[in-house]
Design a protein around this motif. Structure first.
Motif, PDB file in Angstrom:
ATOM      1  N   GLU A   1      -3.626  -7.632  13.442  1.00 19.90           N
ATOM      2  CA  GLU A   1      -3.363  -7.782  14.450  1.00 19.90           C
ATOM      3  C   GLU A   1      -1.903  -7.230  14.457  1.00 19.90           C
ATOM      4  O   GLU A   1      -1.217  -6.501  16.072  1.00 19.90           O
ATOM      5  CB  GLU A   1      -3.165  -9.655  15.196  1.00 19.90           C
ATOM      6  CG  GLU A   1      -4.720  -9.732  15.266  1.00 19.90           C
ATOM      7  CD  GLU A   1      -4.318 -11.162  15.278  1.00 19.90           C
ATOM      8  OE1 GLU A   1      -3.743 -11.476  16.149  1.00 19.90           O
ATOM      9  OE2 GLU A   1      -5.650 -12.178  15.279  1.00 19.90           O
ATOM     10  N   GLN A   2      -0.836  -7.655  13.997  1.00 14.15           N
ATOM     11  CA  GLN A   2       0.624  -6.977  13.536  1.00 14.15           C
ATOM     12  C   GLN A   2       0.342  -5.647  13.648  1.00 14.15           C
ATOM     13  O   GLN A   2       1.302  -4.849  14.116  1.00 14.15           O
ATOM     14  CB  GLN A   2       1.652  -7.831  13.135  1.00 14.15           C
ATOM     15  CG  GLN A   2       3.217  -7.612  12.738  1.00 14.15           C
ATOM     16  CD  GLN A   2       3.529  -8.289  14.497  1.00 14.15           C
ATOM     17  OE1 GLN A   2       3.282  -9.437  14.170  1.00 14.15           O
ATOM     18  NE2 GLN A   2       4.054  -7.224  14.855  1.00 14.15           N
ATOM     19  N   SER A   3      -0.274  -5.074  12.655  1.00 12.78           N
ATOM     20  CA  SER A   3      -0.190  -3.600  12.443  1.00 12.78           C
ATOM     21  C   SER A   3      -0.350  -3.056  13.622  1.00 12.78           C
ATOM     22  O   SER A   3       0.117  -2.084  14.198  1.00 12.78           O
ATOM     23  CB  SER A   3      -0.841  -3.403  11.580  1.00 12.78           C
ATOM     24  OG  SER A   3      -0.173  -3.800  10.243  1.00 12.78           O
ATOM     25  N   LEU A   4      -1.772  -3.786  14.275  1.00 14.40           N
ATOM     26  CA  LEU A   4      -2.256  -3.022  15.621  1.00 14.40           C
ATOM     27  C   LEU A   4      -1.111  -2.819  16.865  1.00 14.40           C
ATOM     28  O   LEU A   4      -0.826  -2.090  17.320  1.00 14.40           O
ATOM     29  CB  LEU A   4      -3.270  -3.755  16.297  1.00 14.40           C
ATOM     30  CG  LEU A   4      -4.675  -3.891  15.860  1.00 14.40           C
ATOM     31  CD1 LEU A   4      -5.797  -4.285  15.887  1.00 14.40           C
ATOM     32  CD2 LEU A   4      -4.585  -1.928  16.188  1.00 14.40           C
ATOM     33  N   ILE A   5       0.239  -4.075  16.486  1.00 18.14           N
ATOM     34  CA  ILE A   5       0.866  -4.303  18.130  1.00 18.14           C
ATOM     35  C   ILE A   5       2.294  -3.444  17.386  1.00 18.14           C
ATOM     36  O   ILE A   5       2.387  -2.617  18.202  1.00 18.14           O
ATOM     37  CB  ILE A   5       1.530  -6.236  17.888  1.00 18.14           C
ATOM     38  CG1 ILE A   5       0.579  -6.613  18.431  1.00 18.14           C
ATOM     39  CG2 ILE A   5       2.891  -6.034  18.075  1.00 18.14           C
ATOM     40  CD1 ILE A   5       0.542  -8.363  17.952  1.00 18.14           C
TER      41      ILE A   5
END
Length: 97
Positions: free
Chosen positions: A15-19
């Motif tokens: 999720e953090q990488s997507l953000i």
């Protein structure tokens, strides 16, 4: 059976990488955890299944992002090659200094 805590950690990192739109990190996470991802199966616990569903949605979003970036890179490469071929048609370009 797979490790639910590992799923939670992986899901948060993805999720953090997507953000961050961090394509390299997404690819690395998926590559490093490919075996684990393929072992995920539904469980009898509804709360665990909700975590699995959330991970699947995050993973699908990451996959779409990677696919979209790849398609855009292919378009850019096509434009570059087409431009290069067009520029080479001019006689003075090959011998210009």
């Amino acid at each position: 059976m797979f490790d639910l805590s590992h799923l939670t950690t992986l899901s948060a990192a993805l999720e953090q990488s997507l953000i961050d739109n961090d394509i390299e990190k997404i690819q690395q996470l998926c590559e490093d955890n490919d075996g684990f991802i393929h072992t995920i199966e539904p469980l009898t616990d509804p709360k665990a299944n909700e975590q699995i569903r959330q991970f699947i949605m995050t993973h699908q979003a990451a996959t779409r992002l990677i696919r979209d970036v790849h398609a855009e890179m292919q378009k850019q490469l096509y434009r570059t090659n087409k431009t290069r071929k067009g520029v080479n048609k001019y006689k003075g370009v090959k011998h210009a200094k």
